[in-house]
Design a protein around this motif. Structure first.
Motif, PDB file in Angstrom:
ATOM      1  N   SER A 111       0.662  -1.336   0.093  1.00 42.50           N
ATOM      2  CA  SER A 111       0.107  -0.128   0.035  1.00 42.50           C
ATOM      3  C   SER A 111       0.967   1.384  -0.095  1.00 42.50           C
ATOM      4  N   VAL A 112       0.261   2.307  -0.656  1.00 41.16           N
ATOM      5  CA  VAL A 112       1.092   3.662  -0.512  1.00 41.16           C
ATOM      6  C   VAL A 112      -0.106   4.564   0.090  1.00 41.16           C
ATOM      7  N   ARG A 113       0.310   5.789   0.631  1.00 43.57           N
ATOM      8  CA  ARG A 113      -0.529   6.763   1.089  1.00 43.57           C
ATOM      9  C   ARG A 113      -0.153   8.323   0.179  1.00 43.57           C
ATOM     10  N   ALA A 114      -0.955   9.016   0.013  1.00 42.51           N
ATOM     11  CA  ALA A 114      -0.691  10.484  -0.402  1.00 42.51           C
ATOM     12  C   ALA A 114       0.612  11.006   0.198  1.00 42.51           C
ATOM     13  N   GLY A 115       1.516  11.341  -0.549  1.00 40.39           N
ATOM     14  CA  GLY A 115       2.778  12.107  -0.239  1.00 40.39           C
ATOM     15  C   GLY A 115       4.232  11.101  -0.095  1.00 40.39           C
ATOM     16  N   SER A 157      -2.493  12.888  -3.808  1.00 38.90           N
ATOM     17  CA  SER A 157      -3.844  12.663  -3.380  1.00 38.90           C
ATOM     18  C   SER A 157      -4.641  12.955  -4.441  1.00 38.90           C
ATOM     19  N   ALA A 158      -6.146  12.725  -4.343  1.00 42.17           N
ATOM     20  CA  ALA A 158      -6.872  12.780  -5.328  1.00 42.17           C
ATOM     21  C   ALA A 158      -8.332  13.540  -5.082  1.00 42.17           C
ATOM     22  N   ILE A 159      -8.654  13.900  -6.275  1.00 39.01           N
ATOM     23  CA  ILE A 159     -10.105  14.568  -6.379  1.00 39.01           C
ATOM     24  C   ILE A 159     -11.052  13.611  -7.054  1.00 39.01           C
ATOM     25  N   TYR A 168      -0.896  18.791  -8.558  1.00 38.24           N
ATOM     26  CA  TYR A 168      -0.227  17.508  -8.184  1.00 38.24           C
ATOM     27  C   TYR A 168      -1.288  16.452  -7.536  1.00 38.24           C
ATOM     28  N   ARG A 169      -2.478  16.387  -8.138  1.00 36.82           N
ATOM     29  CA  ARG A 169      -3.418  15.647  -7.513  1.00 36.82           C
ATOM     30  C   ARG A 169      -3.899  14.695  -8.590  1.00 36.82           C
ATOM     31  N   SER A 170      -4.585  13.544  -8.575  1.00 31.31           N
ATOM     32  CA  SER A 170      -5.052  12.598  -9.326  1.00 31.31           C
ATOM     33  C   SER A 170      -6.516  12.988  -9.533  1.00 31.31           C
ATOM     34  N   LEU A 171      -6.824  13.191 -10.745  1.00 36.45           N
ATOM     35  CA  LEU A 171      -8.603  13.507 -11.170  1.00 36.45           C
ATOM     36  C   LEU A 171      -9.199  12.105 -11.375  1.00 36.45           C
ATOM     37  N   GLU A 172      -9.817  11.423 -10.302  1.00 36.28           N
ATOM     38  CA  GLU A 172     -10.282  10.063 -10.711  1.00 36.28           C
ATOM     39  C   GLU A 172     -11.791  10.182 -11.090  1.00 36.28           C
ATOM     40  N   PHE A 173     -11.935   9.862 -12.148  1.00 39.86           N
ATOM     41  CA  PHE A 173     -13.565   9.986 -12.771  1.00 39.86           C
ATOM     42  C   PHE A 173     -14.404   8.709 -12.526  1.00 39.86           C
ATOM     43  N   ILE A 174     -15.486   8.927 -11.980  1.00 39.97           N
ATOM     44  CA  ILE A 174     -16.447   7.834 -11.589  1.00 39.97           C
ATOM     45  C   ILE A 174     -17.942   8.051 -11.916  1.00 39.97           C
ATOM     46  N   GLY A 175     -18.813   7.381 -11.570  1.00 40.32           N
ATOM     47  CA  GLY A 175     -20.354   7.480 -11.861  1.00 40.32           C
ATOM     48  C   GLY A 175     -20.969   6.819 -13.003  1.00 40.32           C
ATOM     49  N   GLU A 176     -22.103   6.714 -12.984  1.00 35.40           N
ATOM     50  CA  GLU A 176     -22.967   6.359 -14.188  1.00 35.40           C
ATOM     51  C   GLU A 176     -22.601   7.127 -15.414  1.00 35.40           C
ATOM     52  N   GLY A 177     -22.360   8.205 -15.246  1.00 31.75           N
ATOM     53  CA  GLY A 177     -22.067   9.111 -16.705  1.00 31.75           C
ATOM     54  C   GLY A 177     -20.779   8.768 -17.274  1.00 31.75           C
ATOM     55  N   VAL A 178     -19.946   7.885 -16.745  1.00 33.12           N
ATOM     56  CA  VAL A 178     -18.798   7.462 -17.371  1.00 33.12           C
ATOM     57  C   VAL A 178     -18.788   6.558 -18.502  1.00 33.12           C
ATOM     58  N   HIS A 179     -20.011   5.748 -18.019  1.00 40.30           N
ATOM     59  CA  HIS A 179     -20.426   4.736 -19.048  1.00 40.30           C
ATOM     60  C   HIS A 179     -21.067   5.398 -20.296  1.00 40.30           C
ATOM     61  N   GLU A 180     -21.467   6.619 -20.341  1.00 39.92           N
ATOM     62  CA  GLU A 180     -22.159   7.319 -21.361  1.00 39.92           C
ATOM     63  C   GLU A 180     -21.137   8.020 -22.409  1.00 39.92           C
TER      64      GLU A 180
END
Length: 419
Positions: A18-22, A159-161, A193-205
């Motif tokens: 495992s890793v942690r932000a930073g 870290s992530a958004i 310097y953050r990761s933009l992580e896209f999720i949600g039902e809209g991704v499949h569209e």
């Protein structure tokens, strides 16, 4: 505490549970990328450091896409330096004039990137490959040199958004409008310097091309990377291209995010970014009628076949407005051939467009469309900084292929619904 997709990929490549932000880690690389502008600098560092071999000639890609076919003597020398290096070390994935494409469209097309990969590239838009569920990020030429020699690089775990997409895109709205809306909402340093992580039902569209566009411009919000979950669309895309094992990672339910941004795709409308920042966004309806002198349809952001189909659908049977230069650049040779086969090239030429061989050219004010003082362009590119496409007193408005094509016909900023 659980991990995000990005953190899981980095942990795996660092050989850690495992890793942690930073955290500072040393991770193994699946691919190292450079182009005709950045590779010669990396080669100079590589040679001065005394490196005598590359870690794996099959996991380095050099793409001569920025100034090629060479625009001048200096660019010709840069390309020669890259050619000589590729020949010296037997670099397998070397792409020159005639086989070249814009790197971030070419590599996925060629099956060189896959889910779960850890990729660096000496080009800021290397984050494009996050569309396939890979960790990919831009680095400097010194890091590229180290990566070519060692097959490893140091990283600070970002870290992530969490970006939650819901709903469906309306007609004439695309991935370009999604990412412009997001950048306008959080700012050019909102994901620094953050990761933009896209999720949600809209991704499949979203189509894969929409996802490539969105991940490509994660850097325009300051992001270290942008990344999408691997779903049926992803698997369908890579099944015809990737001929090696790959790994699929999913974020843990208890993964930690700095913040959450929700985007309702149903509410989005055609959007542009006015000079001189990608965050200076407005709905097209608020700025329509602004005069222009140039339109560029192409780039690593929007030069794929679906982008060109949209543009051709608007330009078919119409003409580019007097006083406007419209330049169309298919992102790869395969896309160029598809355009010819589908009749799109004929549509563009009949409309009065110039159709170019694949190149980054005008996006960085290199060639094939530099502007002079006082001119304004609508472009499907990804940056509109001061002087980006030529003179420091020229202007670039970022837009989708649909808006760019409509603007070419009207001679001003326009929506397809204005035609």
């Amino acid at each position: 505490m659980g991990m995000t997709m990005t953190q899981k990929i980095l942990a795996a490549h660092a050989g850690l549970e495992s890793v942690r932000a930073g955290d500072l880690i040393e991770a193994k690389l699946d691919l190292v990328l450079g182009n005709d502008v950045t590779t010669p600098v990396a080669i100079d560092v590589f040679d001065k450091a005394g490196f005598k071999r590359v870690f794996d000639p099959e996991r380095i890609a050099i793409v001569l896409d920025h100034y090629t076919p060479c625009k001048d003597i200096k660019s010709a020398q840069l390309c020669k330096t890259a050619r000589d290096f590729a020949r010296r070390f037997g670099i397998t994935h070397f792409f020159d004039v005639g086989q070249v494409g814009i790197e971030h469209a070419l590599l996925p097309e060629q099956g060189l990137v896959a889910p779960g990969d850890c990729i660096i590239g000496a080009d800021s838009h290397t984050c494009t490959y996050g569309a396939l569920g890979a960790f990919s990020t831009g680095v400097g030429s010194t890091d590229m040199a180290a990566g070519m020699a060692a097959g490893e690089n140091w990283f600070k775990v970002p870290s992530a958004i969490k970006v939650v997409l819901k709903g469906k895109l309306r007609p004439w709205v695309s991935g370009k409008d999604v990412i412009l809306h997001l950048i306008g909402q959080i700012g050019v340093d909102g994901a620094l310097y953050r990761s933009l992580e896209f999720i949600g039902e809209g991704v499949h569209e979203l189509s894969m091309d929409d996802r490539f566009t969105i991940a490509n411009m994660a850097i325009e919000a300051g992001g270290k990377n942008g990344i999408f979950p691997v779903d049926d669309r992803t698997i369908e895309y890579i099944s015809r291209r990737v001929q090696r094992p790959y790994a699929v990672y999913e974020a843990d339910p208890d993964a930690e995010y700095e913040r959450e941004v929700v985007i309702d795709l149903d509410a989005l409308e055609p959007t542009v970014a006015l000079p001189h920042l990608p965050s200076n966004t407005r709905p097209v309806r608020e700025v329509q009628g602004l005069p222009i002198q140039q339109v560029v349809i192409g780039s690593c952001t929007n030069g794929r076949i679906s982008d060109l189909r949209v543009a051709a659908g608007i330009l078919k049977g119409r003409r580019v407005a007097d006083g406007v230069r419209c330049i169309v650049i298919p992102a790869t040779q395969q896309i160029y051939m598809d355009c010819i086969r589908e009749g799109l090239t004929e549509i563009f030429i009949n409309a009065g467009c110039a159709v170019s061989t694949p190149t980054c050219g005008p996006c960085l004010g290199g060639h094939m469309g530099c502007m002079c003082e006082g001119e304004r362009a609508v472009a499907t590119t990804n940056r509109n900084f001061v002087g980006r496409m030529g003179h420091v007193k020229s202007e670039v408005i970022l837009a989708s292929p649909a808006v760019a094509a409509a603007s070419a016909v009207k001679g001003c900023v326009a929506s397809p619904t204005d035609l």
